[in-house]
Design a protein around this motif. Sequence first.
Motif, PDB file in Angstrom:
ATOM      1  N   MET A 113       0.820  -1.215   0.000  1.00  0.00           N
ATOM      2  CA  MET A 113       0.000   0.000   0.000  1.00  0.00           C
ATOM      3  C   MET A 113       0.854   1.266   0.000  1.00  0.00           C
ATOM      4  N   PHE A 114       1.854   1.314   0.871  1.00  0.00           N
ATOM      5  CA  PHE A 114       2.593   2.554   1.055  1.00  0.00           C
ATOM      6  C   PHE A 114       3.730   2.771   0.054  1.00  0.00           C
ATOM      7  N   PHE A 115       4.376   1.702  -0.379  1.00  0.00           N
ATOM      8  CA  PHE A 115       5.524   1.878  -1.270  1.00  0.00           C
ATOM      9  C   PHE A 115       5.229   1.538  -2.719  1.00  0.00           C
ATOM     10  N   LEU A 116       4.319   0.593  -2.951  1.00  0.00           N
ATOM     11  CA  LEU A 116       3.989   0.208  -4.323  1.00  0.00           C
ATOM     12  C   LEU A 116       2.676   0.829  -4.789  1.00  0.00           C
ATOM     13  N   LYS A 117       2.056   1.601  -3.900  1.00  0.00           N
ATOM     14  CA  LYS A 117       0.806   2.307  -4.206  1.00  0.00           C
ATOM     15  C   LYS A 117      -0.317   1.370  -4.640  1.00  0.00           C
ATOM     16  N   GLU A 118      -0.359   0.167  -4.054  1.00  0.00           N
ATOM     17  CA  GLU A 118      -1.440  -0.778  -4.335  1.00  0.00           C
ATOM     18  C   GLU A 118      -2.679  -0.353  -3.573  1.00  0.00           C
ATOM     19  N   LYS A 119      -3.811  -0.539  -4.174  1.00  0.00           N
ATOM     20  CA  LYS A 119      -5.081  -0.187  -3.549  1.00  0.00           C
ATOM     21  C   LYS A 119      -5.715  -1.442  -2.947  1.00  0.00           C
ATOM     22  N   LEU A 120      -6.275  -1.286  -1.756  1.00  0.00           N
ATOM     23  CA  LEU A 120      -6.989  -2.377  -1.106  1.00  0.00           C
ATOM     24  C   LEU A 120      -8.475  -2.062  -1.087  1.00  0.00           C
ATOM     25  N   SER A 121      -9.278  -3.070  -1.356  1.00  0.00           N
ATOM     26  CA  SER A 121     -10.725  -2.894  -1.261  1.00  0.00           C
ATOM     27  C   SER A 121     -11.123  -2.888   0.202  1.00  0.00           C
ATOM     28  N   ILE A 122     -12.342  -2.513   0.454  1.00  0.00           N
ATOM     29  CA  ILE A 122     -12.861  -2.506   1.825  1.00  0.00           C
ATOM     30  C   ILE A 122     -12.835  -3.911   2.419  1.00  0.00           C
ATOM     31  N   TYR A 123     -13.102  -4.930   1.588  1.00  0.00           N
ATOM     32  CA  TYR A 123     -13.071  -6.312   2.056  1.00  0.00           C
ATOM     33  C   TYR A 123     -11.658  -6.725   2.442  1.00  0.00           C
ATOM     34  N   GLN A 124     -10.690  -6.306   1.662  1.00  0.00           N
ATOM     35  CA  GLN A 124      -9.299  -6.636   1.979  1.00  0.00           C
ATOM     36  C   GLN A 124      -8.862  -5.942   3.261  1.00  0.00           C
ATOM     37  N   MET A 125      -9.302  -4.698   3.450  1.00  0.00           N
ATOM     38  CA  MET A 125      -8.964  -3.987   4.690  1.00  0.00           C
ATOM     39  C   MET A 125      -9.569  -4.686   5.910  1.00  0.00           C
ATOM     40  N   PHE A 126     -10.832  -5.115   5.771  1.00  0.00           N
ATOM     41  CA  PHE A 126     -11.445  -5.876   6.865  1.00  0.00           C
ATOM     42  C   PHE A 126     -10.693  -7.181   7.103  1.00  0.00           C
ATOM     43  N   GLY A 127     -10.208  -7.806   6.036  1.00  0.00           N
ATOM     44  CA  GLY A 127      -9.413  -9.028   6.173  1.00  0.00           C
ATOM     45  C   GLY A 127      -8.156  -8.790   6.985  1.00  0.00           C
ATOM     46  N   ILE A 128      -7.500  -7.662   6.747  1.00  0.00           N
ATOM     47  CA  ILE A 128      -6.297  -7.327   7.514  1.00  0.00           C
ATOM     48  C   ILE A 128      -6.647  -7.078   8.975  1.00  0.00           C
ATOM     49  N   ILE A 129      -7.749  -6.380   9.214  1.00  0.00           N
ATOM     50  CA  ILE A 129      -8.176  -6.129  10.597  1.00  0.00           C
ATOM     51  C   ILE A 129      -8.493  -7.439  11.314  1.00  0.00           C
ATOM     52  N   PHE A 130      -9.199  -8.337  10.627  1.00  0.00           N
ATOM     53  CA  PHE A 130      -9.503  -9.637  11.230  1.00  0.00           C
ATOM     54  C   PHE A 130      -8.224 -10.451  11.466  1.00  0.00           C
ATOM     55  N   ALA A 131      -7.272 -10.349  10.537  1.00  0.00           N
ATOM     56  CA  ALA A 131      -5.998 -11.061  10.716  1.00  0.00           C
ATOM     57  C   ALA A 131      -5.258 -10.523  11.935  1.00  0.00           C
ATOM     58  N   LEU A 132      -5.246  -9.194  12.097  1.00  0.00           N
ATOM     59  CA  LEU A 132      -4.611  -8.611  13.282  1.00  0.00           C
ATOM     60  C   LEU A 132      -5.283  -9.107  14.562  1.00  0.00           C
ATOM     61  N   PHE A 133      -6.594  -9.162  14.542  1.00  0.00           N
ATOM     62  CA  PHE A 133      -7.326  -9.662  15.700  1.00  0.00           C
ATOM     63  C   PHE A 133      -6.992 -11.138  15.935  1.00  0.00           C
ATOM     64  N   GLY A 134      -6.868 -11.915  14.870  1.00  0.00           N
ATOM     65  CA  GLY A 134      -6.500 -13.319  14.992  1.00  0.00           C
ATOM     66  C   GLY A 134      -5.121 -13.505  15.579  1.00  0.00           C
ATOM     67  N   VAL A 135      -4.168 -12.667  15.147  1.00  0.00           N
ATOM     68  CA  VAL A 135      -2.817 -12.723  15.700  1.00  0.00           C
ATOM     69  C   VAL A 135      -2.865 -12.408  17.186  1.00  0.00           C
ATOM     70  N   PHE A 136      -3.643 -11.412  17.569  1.00  0.00           N
ATOM     71  CA  PHE A 136      -3.802 -11.069  18.974  1.00  0.00           C
ATOM     72  C   PHE A 136      -4.347 -12.249  19.768  1.00  0.00           C
ATOM     73  N   LEU A 137      -5.398 -12.895  19.246  1.00  0.00           N
ATOM     74  CA  LEU A 137      -5.989 -14.045  19.947  1.00  0.00           C
ATOM     75  C   LEU A 137      -5.007 -15.199  20.062  1.00  0.00           C
ATOM     76  N   LEU A 138      -4.249 -15.463  19.009  1.00  0.00           N
ATOM     77  CA  LEU A 138      -3.283 -16.563  19.062  1.00  0.00           C
ATOM     78  C   LEU A 138      -2.154 -16.294  20.045  1.00  0.00           C
ATOM     79  N   SER A 139      -1.817 -15.025  20.234  1.00  0.00           N
ATOM     80  CA  SER A 139      -0.697 -14.706  21.118  1.00  0.00           C
ATOM     81  C   SER A 139      -1.078 -14.764  22.602  1.00  0.00           C
ATOM     82  N   LEU A 140      -2.388 -14.850  22.897  1.00  0.00           N
ATOM     83  CA  LEU A 140      -2.811 -14.974  24.289  1.00  0.00           C
ATOM     84  C   LEU A 140      -2.521 -16.384  24.800  1.00  0.00           C
TER      85      LEU A 140
END
Length: 141
Positions: A113-140
């Motif tokens: 996103m920041f260096f290659l100027k790729e665009k993410l759809s709203i679904y992809q952004m939600f996917g990243i948010i869910f992945a972050l939440f998943g990483v948080f849950l796994l680290s508990l």
Amino acid sequence: MWIFLALASAFFSGLYNFFAKISMDSIHPIIVFMFLTWISLFIGFVYMFFLIKTKKLEVKWYDIKYNYLIWAWLFSSIGEILYFYMFKENIGLSIGSALVIWWTMIVAAFLGMFFLKEKLSIYQMFGIIFALFGVFLLSLN
């Protein structure tokens, strides 16, 4: 075709993670890293020479951006060594590999996103948010 390649890559990466984890019980992480590096180098050279010989690959050495390859090699090597040390710490395969894979996806998405100027759809952004939440849950614990 790309989805098949992605799924096949994920399947073989899963096998790789499984066998790497098993080897950590008796082998030092640096030995595992060096062994896998030499095997990969050998397979890569054999396949490259086959492609060149059958005229399916034309190598233009002067066109290759070596600086990017050197950075990719450096960061990949550091990541692999740390990955093997992680498994030496008795982390489970399902937790350790999931954390690494999800963080890899998140880092790659933000770099794209920041260096290659790729665009993410709203679904992809939600996917990243869910992945972050998943990483948080796994680290508990």
